[in-house]
Enzyme design. Structure first.
Site, short mmCIF file in Angstrom:
data_model
loop_
_atom_site.label_atom_id
_atom_site.label_comp_id
_atom_site.label_asym_id
_atom_site.label_seq_id
_atom_site.Cartn_x
_atom_site.Cartn_y
_atom_site.Cartn_z
N PHE A 145 0.85 -1.19 0.00
CA PHE A 145 0.00 0.00 0.00
C PHE A 145 0.88 1.23 0.00
O PHE A 145 2.08 1.17 0.30
CB PHE A 145 -0.98 -0.01 1.18
N CYS A 146 0.28 2.36 -0.37
CA CYS A 146 0.99 3.64 -0.38
C CYS A 146 0.01 4.71 0.09
O CYS A 146 -0.81 4.45 0.96
CB CYS A 146 1.56 3.92 -1.76
N ARG A 147 0.01 5.86 -0.53
CA ARG A 147 -0.92 6.91 -0.15
C ARG A 147 -2.27 6.72 -0.83
O ARG A 147 -3.31 6.74 -0.20
CB ARG A 147 -0.35 8.29 -0.48
N GLY A 149 -2.59 4.34 -3.86
CA GLY A 149 -2.70 3.06 -4.56
C GLY A 149 -1.89 2.96 -5.84
O GLY A 149 -1.74 1.88 -6.38
N TRP A 174 -3.54 4.34 1.98
CA TRP A 174 -3.63 5.12 3.21
C TRP A 174 -4.83 6.06 3.22
O TRP A 174 -5.47 6.24 4.27
CB TRP A 174 -2.33 5.90 3.43
#
Length: 187
Positions: A145-147, A149, A174
């Site tokens: 995951f990141c901020r 996607g 996130w």
């Protein structure tokens, strides 16, 4: 004139001449006809080289867990409440972004370092020292995951290329997590 006879006539009109600067046994000669000069090689055709790592990665079948490449909040939430070694949650944001908040039980491996870190040649001890968690095994289930996607989708693809077939992407990442966790806290 038949096709066979015309081919014979065309071949008879060509003559082999040595290429300038080519020593004997080089396998390369130039062929000259009365109308044009065109070089060609008598060596075997070159085969395309495919990275053995990419080849091996494509051979490894995905587990049933990884058949659906997208993870949703409802599936991820219970994994974060009872973390285990079967599923590794990796945050691919940069450390300064992670400092603002992260999903519980997630570890940080920035996308900028992911390609090198997941390489087969990257020493597991060096990995442990640099990222403060054990290098994932090739059969381990991994959620990126990141901020928002996008970076995590790239991370999933890179990991697949490096031989990790059981990877999934938390597409909401996130932003989705913090929104839903904020809603859960208000109840």
């Amino acid at each position: 004139m038949s096709l066979r006879r015309s081919s014979f006539v065309a071949i008879r009109s060509l003559r082999a001449i040595p290429r300038p600067g080519s020593g004997s046994g080089s396998g390369s000669i130039a062929v000259s006809s009365s109308s044009s000069s065109r070089p060609f090689s008598t060596s075997l055709p070159t085969r395309m080289v495919v990275s053995p790592f990419l080849y091996e990665a494509r051979k490894q079948p995905k587990s049933t867990w990884a058949q659906n490449p997208i993870v949703k909040y409802e599936e991820l939430k219970p994994i974060t409440q009872q973390p285990n070694d079967e599923v590794l949650i990796i945050d691919v944001r940069e450390p300064d972004e992670v400092a603002l908040g992260s999903i519980p039980s997630a570890v940080n491996l920035p996308l900028s370092r992911l390609k090198d870190a997941l390489d087969r040649g990257f020493n597991p001890g060096d990995f442990q020292r640099e990222f403060a968690f054990s290098k994932p095994t090739y059969d381990q289930n991994i959620i990126f995951f990141c901020r928002s996607g996008k970076r995590s989708a790239n991370a999933s693809e890179l990991a697949g290329e490096k031989g990790y077939p059981n990877v999934r992407n938390y597409a909401g990442s996130w932003l989705d997590w913090s929104k839903k966790e904020g809603e859960d806290k208000d109840d």
